[in-house]
Design a protein around this motif. Sequence first.
Motif, PDB file in Angstrom:
ATOM      1  N   ASP A 116       6.029   8.181  -8.718  1.00 54.50           N
ATOM      2  CA  ASP A 116       5.577   7.088  -9.560  1.00 54.50           C
ATOM      3  C   ASP A 116       4.198   6.676  -9.059  1.00 54.50           C
ATOM      4  OD1 ASP A 116       5.048   4.716 -10.882  1.00 54.50           O
ATOM      5  OD2 ASP A 116       7.119   4.001 -10.754  1.00 54.50           O
ATOM      6  N   GLN A 117       3.171   7.191  -9.713  1.00 55.09           N
ATOM      7  CA  GLN A 117       1.809   6.915  -9.269  1.00 55.09           C
ATOM      8  C   GLN A 117       1.454   5.437  -9.393  1.00 55.09           C
ATOM      9  OE1 GLN A 117      -0.475   9.819 -11.548  1.00 55.09           O
ATOM     10  NE2 GLN A 117      -0.532  11.159  -9.761  1.00 55.09           N
ATOM     11  N   ASP A 118       2.129   4.707 -10.275  1.00 53.74           N
ATOM     12  CA  ASP A 118       1.860   3.271 -10.417  1.00 53.74           C
ATOM     13  C   ASP A 118       2.343   2.478  -9.208  1.00 53.74           C
ATOM     14  OD1 ASP A 118       0.679   3.619 -12.931  1.00 53.74           O
ATOM     15  OD2 ASP A 118       2.590   3.376 -13.969  1.00 53.74           O
ATOM     16  N   LYS A 119       3.355   2.975  -8.522  1.00 54.98           N
ATOM     17  CA  LYS A 119       3.870   2.311  -7.320  1.00 54.98           C
ATOM     18  C   LYS A 119       3.086   2.697  -6.064  1.00 54.98           C
ATOM     19  CE  LYS A 119       8.807   1.723  -8.301  1.00 54.98           C
ATOM     20  NZ  LYS A 119      10.141   2.134  -7.810  1.00 54.98           N
ATOM     21  N   CYS A 120       2.483   3.854  -6.077  1.00 52.30           N
ATOM     22  CA  CYS A 120       1.829   4.402  -4.891  1.00 52.30           C
ATOM     23  C   CYS A 120       0.754   3.456  -4.351  1.00 52.30           C
ATOM     24  CB  CYS A 120       1.207   5.756  -5.234  1.00 52.30           C
ATOM     25  SG  CYS A 120       0.391   6.555  -3.837  1.00 52.30           S
ATOM     26  N   VAL A 121       0.754   3.273  -3.022  1.00 57.83           N
ATOM     27  CA  VAL A 121      -0.237   2.434  -2.355  1.00 57.83           C
ATOM     28  C   VAL A 121      -1.224   3.252  -1.516  1.00 57.83           C
ATOM     29  CG1 VAL A 121       1.225   0.379  -2.338  1.00 57.83           C
ATOM     30  CG2 VAL A 121       1.299   1.968  -0.405  1.00 57.83           C
ATOM     31  N   ILE A 167      -4.202   8.105  -4.482  1.00 58.52           N
ATOM     32  CA  ILE A 167      -2.877   8.076  -5.102  1.00 58.52           C
ATOM     33  C   ILE A 167      -2.224   9.452  -4.981  1.00 58.52           C
ATOM     34  CG2 ILE A 167      -1.636   7.727  -7.282  1.00 58.52           C
ATOM     35  CD1 ILE A 167      -2.717   5.144  -5.990  1.00 58.52           C
ATOM     36  N   CYS A 203       7.732   6.704   2.603  1.00 57.15           N
ATOM     37  CA  CYS A 203       6.832   6.114   1.611  1.00 57.15           C
ATOM     38  C   CYS A 203       7.025   4.599   1.588  1.00 57.15           C
ATOM     39  CB  CYS A 203       7.106   6.688   0.225  1.00 57.15           C
ATOM     40  SG  CYS A 203       6.073   5.934  -1.065  1.00 57.15           S
ATOM     41  N   ALA A 211       5.945   2.420  -0.442  1.00 58.39           N
ATOM     42  CA  ALA A 211       6.066   1.866  -1.791  1.00 58.39           C
ATOM     43  C   ALA A 211       7.288   2.395  -2.539  1.00 58.39           C
ATOM     44  CB  ALA A 211       4.801   2.185  -2.587  1.00 58.39           C
ATOM     45  N   LEU A 212       8.035   3.291  -1.882  1.00 61.79           N
ATOM     46  CA  LEU A 212       9.193   3.935  -2.540  1.00 61.79           C
ATOM     47  C   LEU A 212       8.781   4.600  -3.848  1.00 61.79           C
ATOM     48  CD1 LEU A 212      11.856   1.148  -1.873  1.00 61.79           C
ATOM     49  CD2 LEU A 212      11.376   3.193  -0.510  1.00 61.79           C
ATOM     50  N   ALA A 213       7.646   5.272  -3.808  1.00 56.25           N
ATOM     51  CA  ALA A 213       7.090   5.912  -5.000  1.00 56.25           C
ATOM     52  C   ALA A 213       7.608   7.332  -5.199  1.00 56.25           C
ATOM     53  CB  ALA A 213       5.563   5.919  -4.920  1.00 56.25           C
TER      54      ALA A 213
END
Length: 64
Positions: free
Chosen positions: A6-11, A32, A55, A57-59
């Motif tokens: 989930d690239q939107d969650k990635c930090v 990302i 991870c 961000a749990l991405a």
Amino acid sequence: MKIIIDQDKCVASGQCVTAAVDVFDQRDEDGIVVLLNDNPPDDLAADVHQAAAVCPALAIVVED
């Protein structure tokens, strides 16, 4: 094994790349996560699971 990112969650911490460099990379412009191999060989399964575990961000989700 199926890997979902989930690239939107990635930090952009890069922990996934450190854990499984043959499976994950980071975009140059923002860091990302990028999935290099969505069906890695079985010998990389432990590395992929480790990448998901570290991870922040749990991405990354791994489905066996």
